[in-house]
Design an enzyme around this catalytic site. Sequence first.
Site, PDB file in Angstrom:
ATOM      1  N   ASP A 104      76.049  94.097 -19.528  1.00  0.00           N
ATOM      2  CA  ASP A 104      74.954  93.926 -20.474  1.00  0.00           C
ATOM      3  C   ASP A 104      73.615  94.206 -19.787  1.00  0.00           C
ATOM      4  O   ASP A 104      73.497  94.030 -18.560  1.00  0.00           O
ATOM      5  CB  ASP A 104      74.952  92.507 -21.041  1.00  0.00           C
TER       6      ASP A 104
ATOM      7  N   TYR B 178      82.313  86.633 -11.458  1.00  0.00           N
ATOM      8  CA  TYR B 178      80.934  86.483 -11.912  1.00  0.00           C
ATOM      9  C   TYR B 178      80.342  85.160 -11.436  1.00  0.00           C
ATOM     10  O   TYR B 178      81.060  84.160 -11.300  1.00  0.00           O
ATOM     11  CB  TYR B 178      80.854  86.486 -13.443  1.00  0.00           C
TER      12      TYR B 178
END
Length: 329
Positions: free
Chosen positions: A59, A87
Site C-alpha cells: 500500500d 511485517y
Amino acid sequence: MAPAGSCIDHSEAGKVAQRMSLDGVLNVNKPDGWTSHDVVQRIRSGLGIQKVGHAGTLDPHATGVLPVLIGKGTKVAQYLLGWEKEYGAVLQLGQRTDTQDAWGTVLQESPVESLTEDSIRAVFTKFQGSIQQVPPMYSAMKIGGQPLYKKARKGETVDRPAKTVVIHHLEIQRIDIPDVAFRVVCSKGTYVRTLCEDIGNLLHVGGHLKWLQRRRVGPIHVDQALDVEALLGGLEFSNLDGAFLGLDQALDGFPAVEVDGDDARKVLHGNAISWDRVDNSCLESNVSPRGDNMVRVKQKDGQLLALGRGPVFQAGKAGPVLAIETVFA
C-alpha cells in the site's frame, strides 16, 4: 507522494546496470507515499531497463521490502508470490475506518478505557494458525473483472468470499492503549489491515492499521534493502550483496535437476524430455500425475536454463517426463 522528477543524473546508473546484465530480484526499500508502481517506473526510467516489475504490492503508506523484478526476473513473479512475509505493524484500537487503515474515513469510534493488556493479549492468541479473512473493499482483488477499490471509490460494496490465510507467528511487542505494536509472519494473501480490524472487532471497540513496514519477503530482509534514490544515483551498485538475488538464488526453494547436450537444447525450446534422461539424483523418485513437482532445470556447468515440473505424466508419452514451463536462457 512520490516526486515527479529528480535532479539526480541517472545515466551512469543505467550504464552500470546494463554492464552488470541484471536479471533477478532487487531488494528495494519502498518509501512512504510511493505506490509499488511508482517504484517500478522510477527504476525502469532511471536504469534504462524496459523489463521491470514487482512481486507483491505494498500500500502507498506502507514501507519496507518491495521485491523488484529486473530483466528475466520478470518471468518469475508467479513463483515468488508464495514467499512467506513478515511485517511490523501498529494497531490503533477504538476507531474503525472504511479503508481499515489510518488514511480512510472514520466510520465509528468507541471508548477504550475498559481495555486491559490481558484482554488484548487474549484476543491476539485467537489469530494464530489458519484463519479466515474477508478481503477489504479497498484492495486490488478483482470481482467481475474489476478491482474492488474501484467499486469502493464509487461507494459500492460487494460480497467477497472469505479466504483462508495462515498466521505463522503473531507477537505483541508493545501495548500503549489505544496503540498495539506487533510483529506478524504470514502467508501470501494476508491483509494486515484486515487483521487489525478483525482484532478490534473481537475486542468490541473496532480498530485500524496505523503503521506498517514489510520487514521480510522470503529470503529478502529490509536491513539489506536499497534506497531508491541511492540506487539510481549509482551509489550502491558496487555492493549489492544481500540486496540482489540472481534468478538461481531467487528460485533456490525449488530443487535442481541437470540436463546436457541435445536435452539442454530441447529445454531451451520449451520441449519436454524423458525423465530418465534427467540427472535427478537430489530428488525423490515419486511421480506426480498432478505435475506439482516444480524444479530448476540447469545445465551441467551450473547455468540455469528453465523452470519445469517433473517427473510428471503427459498424454501420449510412454513414461514420466520433465515438462518445461518457463525458459530463461
